[in-house]
Design a protein around this motif. Structure first.
Motif, short mmCIF file in Angstrom:
data_model
loop_
_atom_site.label_atom_id
_atom_site.label_comp_id
_atom_site.label_asym_id
_atom_site.label_seq_id
_atom_site.Cartn_x
_atom_site.Cartn_y
_atom_site.Cartn_z
N ASP A 3 0.74 -1.14 0.05
CA ASP A 3 -0.04 -0.17 -0.05
C ASP A 3 0.82 1.28 0.03
O ASP A 3 0.58 2.26 -0.89
N LEU A 4 1.83 1.09 0.94
CA LEU A 4 2.69 2.43 0.92
C LEU A 4 3.46 2.53 -0.52
O LEU A 4 3.52 3.63 -1.00
N ALA A 5 3.81 1.50 -1.08
CA ALA A 5 4.60 1.84 -2.41
C ALA A 5 3.75 2.09 -3.40
O ALA A 5 4.14 3.03 -4.24
N ILE A 6 2.39 1.77 -3.46
CA ILE A 6 1.49 2.57 -4.40
C ILE A 6 1.25 3.75 -4.21
O ILE A 6 0.92 4.63 -5.36
N ASN A 54 -7.21 5.60 -4.90
CA ASN A 54 -6.47 5.47 -3.69
C ASN A 54 -7.18 5.60 -2.50
O ASN A 54 -7.08 5.03 -1.49
N ILE A 55 -8.27 6.54 -2.66
CA ILE A 55 -9.34 6.67 -1.30
C ILE A 55 -10.00 5.45 -0.96
O ILE A 55 -10.02 4.98 0.07
N LEU A 56 -10.27 4.68 -1.98
CA LEU A 56 -11.12 3.40 -1.89
C LEU A 56 -10.03 2.36 -1.42
O LEU A 56 -10.30 1.69 -0.56
N MET A 57 -8.79 2.59 -1.70
CA MET A 57 -7.75 1.45 -1.23
C MET A 57 -7.57 1.94 0.28
O MET A 57 -7.37 0.92 0.95
N PHE A 59 -9.80 3.33 2.48
CA PHE A 59 -10.98 2.78 3.00
C PHE A 59 -10.83 1.50 3.31
O PHE A 59 -11.37 0.60 4.42
N THR A 60 -10.47 0.48 2.18
CA THR A 60 -10.27 -0.90 2.30
C THR A 60 -9.29 -1.47 3.32
O THR A 60 -9.60 -2.36 4.13
N TYR A 61 -8.05 -0.73 3.29
CA TYR A 61 -7.13 -1.21 4.14
C TYR A 61 -7.47 -1.12 5.57
O TYR A 61 -7.12 -1.89 6.35
N PHE A 62 -8.04 0.05 5.79
CA PHE A 62 -8.37 0.61 7.20
C PHE A 62 -9.78 -0.10 7.72
O PHE A 62 -10.36 0.20 8.58
N LYS A 63 -10.55 -0.65 6.81
CA LYS A 63 -11.83 -1.37 6.92
C LYS A 63 -12.66 -0.16 7.57
O LYS A 63 -13.54 -0.26 8.40
N ILE A 64 -12.86 0.91 6.66
CA ILE A 64 -13.53 1.83 6.90
C ILE A 64 -15.10 1.87 6.29
O ILE A 64 -14.98 1.48 4.88
N TYR A 65 -16.18 1.50 6.84
CA TYR A 65 -17.56 1.42 6.35
C TYR A 65 -18.26 2.69 5.85
O TYR A 65 -18.01 3.92 6.51
N MET A 66 -19.00 2.62 4.82
CA MET A 66 -19.80 3.75 4.42
C MET A 66 -21.09 3.02 3.91
O MET A 66 -21.18 1.92 3.83
N GLN A 67 -22.17 3.95 3.79
CA GLN A 67 -23.39 3.40 3.18
C GLN A 67 -23.38 3.07 1.83
O GLN A 67 -22.58 3.76 1.17
N MET A 68 -24.09 2.17 1.43
CA MET A 68 -24.27 1.73 0.00
C MET A 68 -24.57 2.61 -1.00
O MET A 68 -23.61 2.55 -2.03
N TRP A 69 -25.27 3.74 -0.78
CA TRP A 69 -25.54 4.79 -1.83
C TRP A 69 -24.34 5.55 -2.18
O TRP A 69 -24.03 5.98 -3.26
N LEU A 70 -23.72 5.80 -0.95
CA LEU A 70 -22.39 6.67 -1.17
C LEU A 70 -21.34 5.71 -1.99
O LEU A 70 -20.63 6.47 -2.77
N CYS A 71 -21.40 4.55 -1.56
CA CYS A 71 -20.08 3.67 -2.25
C CYS A 71 -20.60 3.62 -3.56
O CYS A 71 -19.76 3.67 -4.59
N LEU A 72 -21.71 3.47 -3.97
CA LEU A 72 -22.25 3.48 -5.53
C LEU A 72 -21.90 4.71 -6.10
O LEU A 72 -21.33 4.66 -7.36
N ILE A 73 -21.86 5.82 -5.58
CA ILE A 73 -21.58 7.26 -6.30
C ILE A 73 -19.87 7.03 -6.57
O ILE A 73 -19.53 7.46 -7.51
N ILE A 74 -19.16 6.61 -5.55
CA ILE A 74 -17.89 6.72 -5.82
C ILE A 74 -17.28 5.65 -6.83
O ILE A 74 -16.40 6.02 -7.48
N VAL A 75 -17.85 4.47 -6.68
CA VAL A 75 -17.67 3.36 -7.62
C VAL A 75 -17.82 3.81 -9.01
O VAL A 75 -17.10 3.64 -10.10
N ILE A 76 -19.21 4.36 -9.25
CA ILE A 76 -19.54 4.88 -10.57
C ILE A 76 -18.73 6.10 -10.92
O ILE A 76 -18.05 6.25 -12.50
N CYS A 152 -16.53 -0.18 0.86
CA CYS A 152 -16.88 -0.03 -0.68
C CYS A 152 -15.55 -0.63 -1.56
O CYS A 152 -14.42 -0.68 -1.26
N SER A 153 -16.25 -1.29 -2.49
CA SER A 153 -15.42 -1.88 -3.68
C SER A 153 -16.34 -1.86 -4.90
O SER A 153 -17.43 -2.04 -4.66
N VAL A 154 -15.57 -2.14 -5.99
CA VAL A 154 -16.53 -2.52 -7.19
C VAL A 154 -17.22 -3.93 -7.02
O VAL A 154 -18.31 -3.68 -7.42
#
Length: 293
Positions: A3-6, A54-57, A59-76, A152-154
């Motif tokens: 993660d740090l290298a990326i 990178n924000i999604l990465m 959030f996934t690394y630190f296991k940060i949760y968000m509501q499904m509708w917000l995740c949909l907007i970010i993924v789109i 959040c993820s695709v």
């Protein structure tokens, strides 16, 4: 460590791109020339894409949760920005075809106004897969699920198997169209290069090299469309293998093609490179540039 290298790679990439975008706005010649307008538009989309992913990465690394509708907007948003790059590369390939094969019509067909229309068309065409994804999610997901908390993820947007098949079908259609355009442009430019006079052979050869680099970029970008299917299959076998392959796919098929754009137009393009070097060195390098459209 991965993660740090990326993150370090993304920061370096964003710095180089921001420098190039700044260079674009420093000279009127650049924002009145179609190839530079399309190039800068692609750079902006690439920067936003890397920030969002990178924000999604993180959030996934630190296991940060968000509501499904917000995740949909970010993924789109990430999907839109991801598709913009190969579509823009295809249009840039066509611009090189017009410049070399139709030089007399190049000024009219590739004017500043038409470049702005092209950007609108690029974004419209790029939004079609997003619209299909949105409709597929709306058809599949219950309304109550939009308020559920998720990491959040695709993959969270793929509820049913048919959604994966639909996304794969759309990706293959885009790949086919872009492949045809690039091959057509390459063949036409190659014929012109073979018949060109000595003074025109250099420009034709450079145009061929540019189209080939665009083709390589497109190939990497389009392979990325198949990565989610592969990653989902690997997840059923081994979580560790899934994580390692996902990191490799991100670097090889997301970062690499976007790092090639600065190489193609930032370093290989003499006019742009001279101005870029001048501003990057805070004016220590004097520039001597003859602008050629």
């Amino acid at each position: 460590a991965n993660d740090l290298a990326i993150m370090v790679l993304i920061i370096i990439f964003l710095y180089i791109n921001s420098l190039m975008i700044t260079t674009f706005f420093m000279k009127e010649f650049f924002y009145r020339t179609m190839r530079y307008i399309l190039f800068t538009s692609a750079l902006m989309a690439d920067c936003l894409y890397l920030v969002v992913t990178n924000i999604l990465m993180i959030f996934t690394y630190f296991k940060i949760y968000m509501q499904m509708w917000l995740c949909l907007i970010i993924v789109i948003t990430s999907v839109l920005l991801n598709v913009i790059t190969p579509v823009t590369l295809t249009v840039m390939t066509l611009e090189r075809y017009v410049a070399i094969c139709m030089p007399l019509q190049h000024g009219q067909l590739c004017s500043t106004q038409r470049a702005l229309y092209c950007i609108l068309v690029i974004h419209g065409v790029s939004f079609i897969p997003c619209l299909i994804m949105i409709l597929a999610v709306f058809v599949t997901v219950n309304v109550s699920l939009y308020r559920e908390d998720v990491i959040c993820s695709v993959e969270k947007m793929t509820i049913a198997i048919w959604q994966s098949h639909l996304r794969s079908g759309v990706s293959q259609f885009y790949f086919l169209v872009m492949f045809i355009v690039v091959v057509f442009s390459y063949i036409k430019i190659m014929r012109v290069a073979q018949a060109a006079t000595v003074e025109n052979k250099k420009a034709s050869k450079k145009g061929l090299q540019t189209v080939l680099l665009h083709a390589f970029q497109l190939l990497l970008c389009l392979i990325q469309f198949w990565c989610p299917t592969l990653e989902t299959a690997l997840l059923q076998i081994s979580v560790i293998l899934y994580i390692n392959v996902r990191y490799f796919n991100y670097i090889a098929f997301s970062l690499t093609p976007r790092c090639l754009s600065p190489l193609i137009y930032g370093l290989r393009d003499k006019e742009f490179f001279e101005v870029l070097r001048f501003y990057a060195s805070w004016g220590l390098h004097k520039r001597k540039i003859t602008y050629v459209s």
